[in-house]
Design a protein around this motif. Structure first.
Motif, PDB file in Angstrom:
ATOM      1  N   GLY A   1       0.809  -1.211   0.000  1.00 23.27           N
ATOM      2  CA  GLY A   1       0.000   0.000   0.000  1.00 23.27           C
ATOM      3  C   GLY A   1       0.843   1.262   0.000  1.00 23.27           C
ATOM      4  N   ILE A   2       1.846   1.305   0.881  1.00 28.62           N
ATOM      5  CA  ILE A   2       2.674   2.510   1.006  1.00 28.62           C
ATOM      6  C   ILE A   2       3.427   2.778  -0.293  1.00 28.62           C
ATOM      7  CG2 ILE A   2       4.726   3.451   2.149  1.00 28.62           C
ATOM      8  CD1 ILE A   2       3.673   2.017   4.719  1.00 28.62           C
ATOM      9  N   ILE A   3       3.996   1.731  -0.885  1.00 25.29           N
ATOM     10  CA  ILE A   3       4.735   1.919  -2.133  1.00 25.29           C
ATOM     11  C   ILE A   3       3.803   2.426  -3.233  1.00 25.29           C
ATOM     12  CG2 ILE A   3       5.991   0.716  -3.969  1.00 25.29           C
ATOM     13  CD1 ILE A   3       7.190  -1.085  -1.846  1.00 25.29           C
TER      14      ILE A   3
ATOM     15  N   ASN B   1       2.708   6.142  -2.342  1.00 19.26           N
ATOM     16  CA  ASN B   1       3.752   7.174  -2.343  1.00 19.26           C
ATOM     17  C   ASN B   1       4.553   7.258  -3.630  1.00 19.26           C
ATOM     18  OD1 ASN B   1       3.345   8.287   0.277  1.00 19.26           O
ATOM     19  ND2 ASN B   1       4.120   6.354   1.085  1.00 19.26           N
ATOM     20  N   TRP B   2       4.837   6.094  -4.236  1.00 13.12           N
ATOM     21  CA  TRP B   2       5.681   6.124  -5.425  1.00 13.12           C
ATOM     22  C   TRP B   2       4.963   5.677  -6.676  1.00 13.12           C
ATOM     23  CZ3 TRP B   2       8.735   3.351  -1.342  1.00 13.12           C
ATOM     24  CH2 TRP B   2       9.418   4.266  -0.536  1.00 13.12           C
ATOM     25  N   GLY B   3       3.742   5.225  -6.515  1.00 18.04           N
ATOM     26  CA  GLY B   3       2.953   4.859  -7.684  1.00 18.04           C
ATOM     27  C   GLY B   3       3.499   3.716  -8.509  1.00 18.04           C
ATOM     28  N   TRP B   4       4.237   2.782  -7.849  1.00 16.57           N
ATOM     29  CA  TRP B   4       4.687   1.598  -8.589  1.00 16.57           C
ATOM     30  C   TRP B   4       3.494   0.839  -9.108  1.00 16.57           C
ATOM     31  CZ3 TRP B   4       9.155  -1.475  -5.786  1.00 16.57           C
ATOM     32  CH2 TRP B   4      10.238  -0.609  -5.571  1.00 16.57           C
TER      33      TRP B   4
ATOM     34  N   MET C   1       0.891  -2.205  -9.649  1.00 14.49           N
ATOM     35  CA  MET C   1       0.356  -3.078  -8.613  1.00 14.49           C
ATOM     36  C   MET C   1       1.158  -4.362  -8.426  1.00 14.49           C
ATOM     37  SD  MET C   1      -3.705  -3.500  -8.229  1.00 14.49           S
ATOM     38  CE  MET C   1      -3.975  -3.327  -9.962  1.00 14.49           C
ATOM     39  N   ALA C   2       1.515  -5.024  -9.535  1.00 15.88           N
ATOM     40  CA  ALA C   2       2.219  -6.305  -9.439  1.00 15.88           C
ATOM     41  C   ALA C   2       3.522  -6.134  -8.659  1.00 15.88           C
ATOM     42  CB  ALA C   2       2.508  -6.862 -10.828  1.00 15.88           C
ATOM     43  N   ALA C   3       4.239  -5.033  -8.935  1.00 19.06           N
ATOM     44  CA  ALA C   3       5.503  -4.781  -8.242  1.00 19.06           C
ATOM     45  C   ALA C   3       5.252  -4.532  -6.763  1.00 19.06           C
ATOM     46  CB  ALA C   3       6.211  -3.579  -8.868  1.00 19.06           C
ATOM     47  N   CYS C   4       4.149  -3.820  -6.470  1.00 17.28           N
ATOM     48  CA  CYS C   4       3.830  -3.546  -5.068  1.00 17.28           C
ATOM     49  C   CYS C   4       3.533  -4.830  -4.308  1.00 17.28           C
ATOM     50  CB  CYS C   4       2.615  -2.623  -4.974  1.00 17.28           C
ATOM     51  SG  CYS C   4       2.920  -0.998  -5.642  1.00 17.28           S
ATOM     52  N   VAL C   5       2.752  -5.715  -4.952  1.00 20.82           N
ATOM     53  CA  VAL C   5       2.404  -6.987  -4.294  1.00 20.82           C
ATOM     54  C   VAL C   5       3.670  -7.805  -4.052  1.00 20.82           C
ATOM     55  CG1 VAL C   5       1.189  -9.177  -4.584  1.00 20.82           C
ATOM     56  CG2 VAL C   5       0.072  -7.037  -5.231  1.00 20.82           C
TER      57      VAL C   5
ATOM     58  N   THR D   1      -5.332   5.090   1.849  1.00 19.74           N
ATOM     59  CA  THR D   1      -6.057   4.855   0.606  1.00 19.74           C
ATOM     60  C   THR D   1      -5.064   4.573  -0.510  1.00 19.74           C
ATOM     61  OG1 THR D   1      -7.662   6.460   1.372  1.00 19.74           O
ATOM     62  CG2 THR D   1      -7.802   5.810  -0.943  1.00 19.74           C
ATOM     63  N   VAL D   2      -5.256   3.443  -1.205  1.00 16.15           N
ATOM     64  CA  VAL D   2      -4.342   3.138  -2.310  1.00 16.15           C
ATOM     65  C   VAL D   2      -4.994   3.579  -3.613  1.00 16.15           C
ATOM     66  CG1 VAL D   2      -3.088   1.286  -1.222  1.00 16.15           C
ATOM     67  CG2 VAL D   2      -5.223   0.762  -2.374  1.00 16.15           C
ATOM     68  N   PRO D   3      -4.210   4.198  -4.489  1.00 15.27           N
ATOM     69  CA  PRO D   3      -4.792   4.711  -5.733  1.00 15.27           C
ATOM     70  C   PRO D   3      -5.268   3.602  -6.668  1.00 15.27           C
ATOM     71  CG  PRO D   3      -2.451   5.294  -5.525  1.00 15.27           C
ATOM     72  CD  PRO D   3      -2.818   4.563  -4.297  1.00 15.27           C
ATOM     73  N   ASP D   4      -4.522   2.485  -6.738  1.00 14.83           N
ATOM     74  CA  ASP D   4      -4.906   1.428  -7.685  1.00 14.83           C
ATOM     75  C   ASP D   4      -5.872   0.439  -7.051  1.00 14.83           C
ATOM     76  OD1 ASP D   4      -3.302   2.536  -9.536  1.00 14.83           O
ATOM     77  OD2 ASP D   4      -1.602   1.165  -9.200  1.00 14.83           O
TER      78      ASP D   4
END
Lengths: 489, 309
Positions: free
Chosen positions: B75-77, B80-83, B85-89, B144-147
């Motif tokens: 969520g934080i990534i 904050n950095w808009g990576w 979704m797959a990379a965030c997971v 709140t997560v954008p994606d």
């Protein structure tokens, strides 16, 4: 002669201040069976654990085919060719016998998701060799005791070890099963493995072993053939005591009235192991009776049955009335049967005085103080230690406190279970003197369980010998060494 | 192996359930789909926990430590950095594994209740961290997560179902493999297992990593489904307790039972919602009764019947 498979030298292990194993050394050649014997607390099991890597030695070498493995983790020592047959183990309950054996055949790998196809056939072959062929698909919980031990043996065989360590190979087995197991162990010898059998006495392993090494209090005391070790002076003294002066009062002195406690045909089962079988004993009021037997003979079980802690068959009568159905608390408090257990069960974080007061909780204050004073006379060291936490006492002091606490309850029958366990000789002397004084100055009735004969005989009026769950001898202490001694060696 | 798979009753039951599950969007409302979607992520939490407790024998009282690490890292990534979704997971899963290793190190030293206590403290630490660094984590209000995964309910549902089935298949397969056998042995008698030549520490560490990977991944996916991460949904000790109850309810040491228990628990909680505050009480009472009278759980009791015959 071939080179030894296992060479142990200078092996030493300390637990805190206690030296459990002191400078022990021996060799075992391929196809040789060495028996390592010693009474309870002699350090023989520790030696086995040190070889297997379950405990780390403080000093010394354990060479397997010339490679020093001392201090290695267990699993590496196992992969290096050492296998162990535990006396007790927890098998996988949800898996079948076959799967339990297959476990031992698996590689130590995180990426092998499928077992090799030959594992199955290998496991079946091993199961048949140890006599488990007909119960392959049963679950361990449904097996008789001997089959569980076979399964342990099978797991050790599956590892194909060069050196096999066996802990008390025959404990809990019937004579027919003992023969089967002896043949299996002889099979190890025929295959050129080095075998170490750890047991309490020479007798149980004498038919099997090529050599015997005896230990006592962590030290080597004798080595040689089974006969030589049985004849050895030191061994005889350790097991049978030296020249003992006994002070038995003939049983007739107590006869006339009914025994205080009478145990009839007592039987106790632990799961599938027979812990006691048709045990009958009795103790008269004022009598001092010793039950002598090696570790595992069933002494503690007998006492626990009397105290109402384990279910049993047969009858235990207290002044003629059955004890069955009364709670352990009622037996201790109302009947006055107070047990001082082998494990002492002190309240370690409470002070010495608090432990004593707890024992005298039901007494009026004046009587409690009076009794405490009397106990301080009996065990002067306890008086000096009053404010100390019980767990900070030495082993001997703890034992004295445990006995004192039991005496606070004004027992009519005092049961002492292995009071000498793990104590140094000098402490034994003090304890022995206290018991003698107790016997001389009070009319207390005592039932003492001991494997240390030197300690058990001098005070006893009568002696029972308990062996493999049965009473095998009863008589005066004076006749003990001649008539019953051989069974204990 | 495959012959046994086909003849097994369990396989057929699972297959039927799978078909019913996959076609469910055709005949139920979006509301129910939403609840089921959540329960499937929950199912993965419970299965991952069962691998640790049922097999490796490690009583982890804080499953939400691993779940929360995965969820908040992702969520934080993302926020904050808009990576992507797959990379965030993936990052969340890796972070959870790191957390798993951190838990495992003391677990291999500590015994019994001490390890359990430590896992509880780990959850509290994570919770505190989130509240204190509210600027990055969203604090008590939540992040709140954008994606989001999908807009469509059915797509979300099918994705969660697929994820649970895949995770379940892997974890179940692992539990039935030689590694599962070694793990069970390590949990029951570590000394003997080592004496049979198995590196107990290595196997337990692996179990921690696998459990953490699935916990973290499921946690991360769940917040991308919900659109928010909050302490109340992925970190709170109450959530962890629910995961544990689900696994025990379904049957420990069965893996699949854990998922069944989780779905039951969430559905029952929802069905009883009209009872208001009482619903939690009723669900807890049912769970307690099952644990008392069927200690092997739903699936465990079924398997037991099979074992006896």
């Amino acid at each position: 002669m071939s080179a030894p498979l296992l060479e142990v030298s200078g092996l030493t292990k300390r637990f805190g201040g206690l030296v459990a194993v002191k400078n022990i050394g021996f060799d075992i050649r391929p196809g040789e069976i060495l028996g390592l014997i010693g009474p309870n607390g002699s350090g023989k099991s520790t030696v086995m654990k040190l070889i297997m890597g379950i405990e780390r030695p403080n000093a010394g070498m354990v060479k397997v085919e010339g490679v020093d493995v001392a201090g290695w983790p267990s699993h590496r020592i196992a992969r290096h060719g050492v296998g162990i047959v535990f006396q007790h183990s927890r098998p996988l309950h949800r898996q079948t016998v076959l799967e339990n054996i297959k476990l031992a055949l698996l590689p130590d790998s995180l990426i092998r998701l499928f077992a090799d196809p030959e594992v199955e056939s290998k496991a079946i072959a091993i199961a048949e060799r140890v006599g488990l062929g007909s119960v392959l698909h049963r679950r361990p919980a449904t097996l008789p005791f001997a089959d569980l031990r076979r399964m342990e043996l099978a797991k050790a065989v599956a590892r194909d070890p060069k050196i096999v360590l066996v802990d008390e190979p025959f404990a809990g087995l019937t004579s027919g099963e003992v023969n089967d197991f002896s043949d299996l162990i002889r099979g190890f010898r025929a295959e050129g493995r080095a075998v170490l059998l750890v047991d309490h006495n020479v007798k149980s392993v004498s038919a099997l072993v090529d050599r015997v090494k005896a230990m006592y209090l962590g030290e080597h005391i004798a080595e040689g053939s089974a006969e030589e070790v049985m004849q050895n002076e030191t061994v005889r003294r350790v097991y049978l005591g030296g020249a003992i002066t006994t002070a038995a009062r003939p049983e007739a002195t107590f006869k006339g009235n009914e025994p205080l406690i009478k145990v009839d045909e007592l039987g106790v089962l632990y799961g599938k192991a027979q812990a006691l079988e048709k045990v009958s004993i009795h103790v008269h009021e004022g009598e001092f009776v010793s039950v002598v037997g090696l570790n595992g003979a069933g002494k503690t079980t007998l006492f626990n049955a009397i105290s109402g802690l384990v279910p049993y068959s047969g009858a235990i009568r207290w002044e003629g009335a059955p004890l069955a159905g009364r709670s352990p608390a009622a037996i201790a408090r109302d009947a006055g049967i107070v047990q001082c257990p082998e494990t002492r069960e002190l309240f370690g974080d409470m002070s010495v005085r608090e432990n004593l007061d707890l024992g005298g909780q039901h007494l009026a204050k004046a009587e409690r103080l009076e009794r405490t004073e009397w106990l301080f006379e009996l065990f002067p060291i306890i008086k000096a230690r009053q404010p100390q936490a019980a767990k900070t006492l030495s082993g001997g002091e703890q034992q004295m406190l445990a006995i004192a606490r039991a005496l606070m309850m004004k027992p009519r029958l005092l049961i002492l279970d292995e009071p000498t366990l793990g104590l140094a000789p000098v402490i034994l002397e003090q304890l022995s003197k206290a018991l003698e004084k107790l016997r001389q100055t009070t009319s207390i009735t005592v039932l003492l369980g001991e494997q240390n004969v030197t300690f058990a005989l001098p005070h006893a009026d009568r002696v029972y010998v308990l062996e493999h769950a049965r009473i095998v001898w009863e008589g005066e202490p004076g006749r003990f060494a001649k008539e019953a001694g051989a069974g204990l060696l | 192996m495959f012959g046994r798979l086909i003849s097994s009753r369990l396989t057929w039951i699972a297959l039927v359930l799978l078909v019913v599950g996959a076609t469910l969007p055709l005949y139920v409302t979006g509301y129910i789909l939403g609840i089921l979607t959540l329960s499937y992520y929950f199912g993965v939490f419970a299965m991952a926990w069962d691998l640790l407790f049922g097999f490796a024998g490690e009583v982890n009282f804080g499953p939400t430590f691993l779940i929360g690490l995965g969820a908040y890292t992702a969520g934080i990534i993302n926020a904050n950095w808009g990576w992507p979704m797959a990379a965030c997971v993936l990052a969340g899963a890796l972070m959870a594994i790191l957390g798993g290793v951190l838990l495992a190190l003391p677990a291999l030293k500590l015994r019994g209740p001490y390890f359990g206590l430590m896992t509880l403290v780990a959850v509290l630490l994570l919770q505190n961290f989130i509240v204190i660094f509210a600027g990055v984590t969203g604090g008590e209000i939540g992040l709140t997560v954008p994606d989001v995964l999908f807009i469509d309910d059915s797509a979300n549902y099918e994705f969660a179902l697929g994820f649970m089935v895949l995770s379940g298949a892997i974890l179940f397969g692992l539990s039935r493999s030689p590694i599962g056998l070694i793990l069970q042995a390590s949990g029951q008698d570590a000394v003997e297992t080592a004496a049979l030549g198995f590196n107990v520490a290595k196997h337990k560490l692996a179990a921690f990593c696998v459990s953490a990977f699935f916990s973290g991944t499921a946690g991360a996916l769940m917040i991308f489904y919900l659109g928010t991460a909050s302490v109340g949904t992925v970190v709170d000790i109450a959530v962890g307790v629910q995961v544990i109850i689900a696994a025990v309810l379904g049957g420990r040491r069965t893996i699949l039972g854990a998922a069944v228990g989780a779905i039951f628990l969430i559905l029952a909680g929802e069905a009883l919602r009209p009872l208001g505050e009482l619903s939690t009480f009723v669900v807890s009472a049912v769970a307690l009764a099952v644990i008392l009278f069927f200690p092997n759980g739903f699936i465990g009791s079924l398997l037991r019947v099979g074992e006896k015959s």
